[in-house]
Design a protein around this motif. Structure first.
Motif, PDB file in Angstrom:
ATOM      1  N   LEU A 264      -3.655  -6.632  -3.675  1.00 43.95           N
ATOM      2  CA  LEU A 264      -3.077  -5.810  -4.730  1.00 43.95           C
ATOM      3  C   LEU A 264      -3.583  -4.393  -4.502  1.00 43.95           C
ATOM      4  CD1 LEU A 264      -3.991  -4.491  -7.763  1.00 43.95           C
ATOM      5  CD2 LEU A 264      -1.640  -5.283  -7.446  1.00 43.95           C
ATOM      6  N   TYR A 265      -2.697  -3.411  -4.590  1.00 44.17           N
ATOM      7  CA  TYR A 265      -3.074  -2.014  -4.364  1.00 44.17           C
ATOM      8  C   TYR A 265      -2.960  -1.261  -5.684  1.00 44.17           C
ATOM      9  CZ  TYR A 265      -2.510  -3.598   0.395  1.00 44.17           C
ATOM     10  OH  TYR A 265      -2.622  -4.321   1.562  1.00 44.17           O
ATOM     11  N   GLN A 266      -4.110  -0.832  -6.183  1.00 44.20           N
ATOM     12  CA  GLN A 266      -4.181  -0.183  -7.493  1.00 44.20           C
ATOM     13  C   GLN A 266      -4.671   1.255  -7.313  1.00 44.20           C
ATOM     14  OE1 GLN A 266      -7.406  -1.515 -10.145  1.00 44.20           O
ATOM     15  NE2 GLN A 266      -5.888  -1.851 -11.737  1.00 44.20           N
TER      16      GLN A 266
ATOM     17  N   PRO B 139       0.827  -1.214   0.000  1.00 44.09           N
ATOM     18  CA  PRO B 139       0.000   0.000   0.000  1.00 44.09           C
ATOM     19  C   PRO B 139       0.862   1.265   0.000  1.00 44.09           C
ATOM     20  CG  PRO B 139       0.057  -0.978   2.187  1.00 44.09           C
ATOM     21  CD  PRO B 139       0.780  -1.928   1.280  1.00 44.09           C
ATOM     22  N   GLY B 140       0.265   2.353  -0.478  1.00 40.99           N
ATOM     23  CA  GLY B 140       0.907   3.660  -0.353  1.00 40.99           C
ATOM     24  C   GLY B 140       1.919   3.992  -1.422  1.00 40.99           C
ATOM     25  N   LYS B 141       2.024   3.192  -2.472  1.00 42.90           N
ATOM     26  CA  LYS B 141       3.044   3.440  -3.489  1.00 42.90           C
ATOM     27  C   LYS B 141       2.496   4.034  -4.775  1.00 42.90           C
ATOM     28  CE  LYS B 141       6.634   0.326  -2.016  1.00 42.90           C
ATOM     29  NZ  LYS B 141       7.591  -0.718  -2.412  1.00 42.90           N
ATOM     30  N   THR B 142       1.184   4.141  -4.884  1.00 39.82           N
ATOM     31  CA  THR B 142       0.627   4.654  -6.142  1.00 39.82           C
ATOM     32  C   THR B 142       0.609   6.184  -6.162  1.00 39.82           C
ATOM     33  OG1 THR B 142      -1.630   4.670  -5.303  1.00 39.82           O
ATOM     34  CG2 THR B 142      -0.877   2.630  -6.333  1.00 39.82           C
ATOM     35  N   GLY B 143       0.825   6.798  -5.026  1.00 35.33           N
ATOM     36  CA  GLY B 143       0.853   8.257  -4.972  1.00 35.33           C
ATOM     37  C   GLY B 143      -0.522   8.892  -4.858  1.00 35.33           C
ATOM     38  N   GLY B 144      -1.536   8.131  -4.513  1.00 38.99           N
ATOM     39  CA  GLY B 144      -2.874   8.706  -4.381  1.00 38.99           C
ATOM     40  C   GLY B 144      -3.818   7.706  -3.761  1.00 38.99           C
ATOM     41  N   PRO B 145      -5.130   7.972  -3.869  1.00 38.57           N
ATOM     42  CA  PRO B 145      -6.107   7.024  -3.334  1.00 38.57           C
ATOM     43  C   PRO B 145      -5.959   5.655  -4.000  1.00 38.57           C
ATOM     44  CG  PRO B 145      -7.156   9.073  -4.014  1.00 38.57           C
ATOM     45  CD  PRO B 145      -5.756   9.135  -4.500  1.00 38.57           C
TER      46      PRO B 145
END
Lengths: 354, 91
Positions: free
Chosen positions: A301-303, A264-270
């Motif tokens: 998976l965090y998208q 988590p937290g690597k996409t730069g947004g929600p």
């Protein structure tokens, strides 16, 4: 028409009170994106196989050899469905790839086409992105299968049985004998999988996920038998939600992909969190959304969260069908919430031809 | 007639080219392998070393259902379908 699941759980599933209208350019954009994603998928599957990435994909070591052999033997795929976010303003974005057991096929390939052909209202003189039915019949002839292919699914799902019976019909039209049996009726004699008459199952189409097959007691017999499986075992690789993060890693900033990571937290947004082996919108967490289901406790998976567009108070997803590796049509599912579930309605589409 | 491989053509590239020339149904898959192999090495670690721990999402390792029953004429059934009896398979 034989559409036995026009209602699901007492609610309407097929809904022609509305339809989605595209331009030819929009359809071309969806087709181009689908082709691009399919090409990236095959490159990423090859990368995963050669790098032995089963661990991050959530695939046990014991299953990996079956998948690897299937890919290296180049066992062809019959079909798959990309779920795309598309609002007509920006490029289509891949939400996930239903690579193993996609459904909503009969309604996409046949029912909505009949709606278009029989319509005398808005459908008159319009076209539809849909050669699914013809492509399926053609594909069966090119899969290198024996003249008899068994078809199977679990009991007690009218939708699954309807999908399998439709695919049987397309196989029969391709000249293939297509007997049906339920998954629990498949026999094992120590060397071969057998049908209820004791005949060897040389090839089988199963609407039954590979992660289930491999986890059940007969799963260990799969590499010992000569049975050809459709979809092939390698389709479990893109079926893992973790595959979305591999795609983003291999093709960063691709316009048809959303940022996706295993942490988590690597996409730069929600973000939206999805269980690696979740289905039909179960156990999803997104801003303001938490769904329940049987997949709690799985790795996630965090998208990047790209909320679906809203048209007439409904949130649509474009299901873009790939038959034998080629983009062949779309089916629209819409829901009153931003999460598409098994009960989300199927709505036909059309576009103005050239 | 012999085909000439292009300068620096790898075995996979050649496999891809021949499949396309022969219009074979496996051409797309072979060419995907060819293209992917050219990308090897240009990517860092995707999973940041998290190769373990995910493999137990579902069972499936090292089981031997009906092992030792080779050659028997007994047909066992019911070894598939148990998961489908309690969940939906579609997607």
């Amino acid at each position: 028409m034989g559409f036995a699941f026009a209602d699901i759980a007492g609610e309407p599933y097929w809904d022609e009170a509305a339809h989605y209208r595209f331009t030819a350019a929009e359809i071309e954009e969806i087709e181009t994106a689908t082709t691009a994603i399919e090409a990236m998928t095959r490159q990423a599957v090859d990368y995963a196989v050669r790098q032995g990435l089963n661990g991050p994909l959530g695939i046990p070591d014991g299953a990996w050899a079956i998948l690897r052999k299937s890919w290296e033997a180049q066992e062809p795929s019959l079909y798959g469905r990309l779920d795309l976010r598309y609002d007509g303003a920006g490029p289509p974005k891949l939400l996930e790839y239903n690579a193993d057991t996609p459904t909503a096929l009969f309604e996409a390939g046949v029912i909505q086409w009949e709606w278009l052909e029989s319509g005398d209202g808005p459908a008159q003189g319009m076209d539809q992105f849909n050669s699914i039915h013809e492509a399926l019949i053609q594909a069966w002839s090119n899969l290198g299968l024996p003249g008899r292919v068994h078809f199977a699914c679990a009991r007690d799902s009218e939708e699954d049985r309807g999908t399998v019976d439709y695919l049987r019909d397309t196989a029969i039209q391709a000249g293939i004998e297509a007997p049906f049996l339920h998954m629990d009726e498949i026999g094992w004699d120590g060397r071969r999988f057998l049908d209820l008459q004791g005949a060897e199952i040389a090839a089988i189409f199963k609407l039954y996920p590979w992660d289930w097959l491999l986890a059940e007691s007969f799963g260990a017999n799969i590499p010992r038998a000569a049975t050809r499986w459709i979809e092939p075992a390698w389709r479990l690789i893109p079926a893992s939600k973790a595959f979305l993060s591999l795609l983003w890693h291999l093709f960063p900033e691709h316009p048809n992909l959303l940022p996706a990571h295993l942490e988590p937290g690597k996409t730069g947004g929600p973000e939206i969190a999805k269980p690696l082996w979740g289905r039909e919108g179960a156990n999803i967490t997104a801003p303001g959304i938490v769904t329940d289901g049987p997949y709690a406790g799985q790795p996630m998976l965090y998208q990047a969260y790209a909320e679906l567009p809203v048209f007439g108070g409904r949130y649509p997803v474009v299901g873009s069908w790939i038959i034998a590796g080629e983009a062949r049509g779309i089916g629209m599912r819409e829901d009153a919430t931003p999460i598409t579930r098994d009960t989300s309605r199927f709505v036909p589409h059309l576009f103005a031809g050239e | 007639m012999l085909g000439l491989a292009g300068c620096g053509e790898s075995a996979r590239d050649r496999e891809c080219r021949l499949a396309r020339e022969q219009n074979r149904p496996d051409a797309a898959q072979l060419c995907a392998r060819s293209q992917a192999s050219s990308r090897v090495g240009s990517f860092g670690s995707w999973y940041y070393g998290r190769s373990g721990g995910y493999g137990q999402t579902y069972a499936g390792d090292n089981r031997s259902a009906f092992a030792g029953r080779s050659g028997t004429s007994t047909v066992a059934r019911g070894g598939f379908g148990s998961t489908g009896a309690r969940a939906s398979s579609g997607g």
